[in-house]
Design an enzyme around this catalytic site. Structure first.
Site, PDB file in Angstrom:
ATOM      1  N   TYR A 129     -11.648  26.243  22.895  1.00 39.31           N
ATOM      2  CA  TYR A 129     -11.541  24.804  23.177  1.00 39.31           C
ATOM      3  C   TYR A 129     -12.775  23.954  22.847  1.00 39.31           C
ATOM      4  O   TYR A 129     -12.634  22.874  22.267  1.00 39.31           O
ATOM      5  CB  TYR A 129     -11.162  24.570  24.644  1.00 39.31           C
ATOM      6  N   GLU A 171     -13.121  10.601  15.628  1.00 42.14           N
ATOM      7  CA  GLU A 171     -14.262   9.792  15.188  1.00 42.14           C
ATOM      8  C   GLU A 171     -15.251  10.653  14.402  1.00 42.14           C
ATOM      9  O   GLU A 171     -15.837  10.210  13.405  1.00 42.14           O
ATOM     10  CB  GLU A 171     -14.984   9.174  16.391  1.00 42.14           C
ATOM     11  N   CYS A 218     -18.917  10.766  21.121  1.00 40.21           N
ATOM     12  CA  CYS A 218     -18.578   9.985  19.920  1.00 40.21           C
ATOM     13  C   CYS A 218     -19.234   8.609  19.944  1.00 40.21           C
ATOM     14  O   CYS A 218     -19.545   8.051  18.889  1.00 40.21           O
ATOM     15  CB  CYS A 218     -17.071   9.884  19.752  1.00 40.21           C
ATOM     16  N   ASN A 273      -8.314  14.197  15.216  1.00 43.93           N
ATOM     17  CA  ASN A 273      -8.861  15.280  16.028  1.00 43.93           C
ATOM     18  C   ASN A 273      -8.334  16.624  15.532  1.00 43.93           C
ATOM     19  O   ASN A 273      -7.185  16.739  15.075  1.00 43.93           O
ATOM     20  CB  ASN A 273      -8.622  15.071  17.526  1.00 43.93           C
TER      21      ASN A 273
HETATM   22  N1  THU Z   1     -10.097  12.651  21.326  1.00 47.67           N
HETATM   23  C1  THU Z   1     -10.503  12.083  20.147  1.00 47.67           C
HETATM   24  O1  THU Z   1     -10.336  12.649  19.064  1.00 47.67           O
HETATM   25  N2  THU Z   1     -11.082  10.864  20.224  1.00 47.67           N
HETATM   26  C2  THU Z   1     -11.196  10.106  21.344  1.00 47.67           C
HETATM   27  O2  THU Z   1     -11.661   8.987  21.280  1.00 47.67           O
HETATM   28  C3  THU Z   1     -10.759  10.654  22.629  1.00 47.67           C
HETATM   29  C4  THU Z   1     -10.301  12.067  22.618  1.00 47.67           C
HETATM   30  C5  THU Z   1      -9.422  13.966  21.238  1.00 47.67           C
HETATM   31  C6  THU Z   1     -10.228  15.158  21.643  1.00 47.67           C
HETATM   32  C7  THU Z   1      -9.126  16.146  22.006  1.00 47.67           C
HETATM   33  O3  THU Z   1      -8.671  16.784  20.827  1.00 47.67           O
HETATM   34  C8  THU Z   1      -8.007  15.271  22.534  1.00 47.67           C
HETATM   35  O4  THU Z   1      -8.284  13.965  22.085  1.00 47.67           O
HETATM   36  C9  THU Z   1      -7.896  15.288  24.043  1.00 47.67           C
HETATM   37  O5  THU Z   1      -9.103  15.021  24.634  1.00 47.67           O
END
Ligand code: THU
Length: 138
Positions: free
Chosen positions: A54, A61, A95, A48
């Site tokens: 934001y 993913e 995602c 991420n």
């Molecule tokens: N996040 C992901 O990258 N993948 C997931 O499956 C769930 C959430 C990230 C998005 C954000 O940067 C952080 O986790 C908190 O939501």
């Protein structure tokens, strides 16, 4: 699980963990890694990447899928997501749809914690009755 399937999953987990270590999560402090395997056997990973504005943040993913597409591949054979904490780090709704573009209802989505895979779902379980490329096929 067969020995080779187990080794394959361990490889996917290691790739997702390595990406998670590079997560840019300065706002949520929630570090996520994802790794997917294509039918060719190649593995693509992502983390991420958050943003001071934001909504511009990107999920792990999305990064793994972008890396796959940039390499010219178009099919997800299986994908693993790793997050910290007690709760299962299941893909967000957006995602699930991103995965759907390159997968089908039987595609496996492995959800891992720091020590390994906690649960495995099919895409059909996480995104039932989904809308996909076939709906637009002409
Ligand atoms: N996040 C992901 O990258 N993948 C997931 O499956 C769930 C959430 C990230 C998005 C954000 O940067 C952080 O986790 C908190 O939501």
């Amino acid at each position: 699980m067969s020995k080779s399937a187990e080794a394959g999953l361990a490889e996917l987990f290691a790739a997702a963990k390595a990406a998670q270590a590079n997560a840019y999560a300065r706002y949520s402090h929630f570090h996520v890694g994802a790794a997917l395997r294509t039918p060719s056997g190649a593995i693509y990973a992502g983390c991420n990447v958050e943003n001071a504005a934001y909504p511009q943040g990107a999920c792990a993913e999305a990064g793994a899928i972008a890396a796959m597409a940039a390499a010219g591949e178009r099919r997800i054979a299986e994908i693993l997501v790793v997050g910290d904490g007690e709760a299962l780090c299941t893909p967000c709704g957006g995602c699930r749809q991103r995965i759907r573009e390159f997968a089908d209802s039987a595609t496996l989505i492995h959800i891992a914690g720091p020590k390994g895979v906690r649960r495995t779902f099919t895409l059909g379980e996480l995104l039932p009755y989904s809308f996909g490329p076939d709906h637009l096929a002409r």
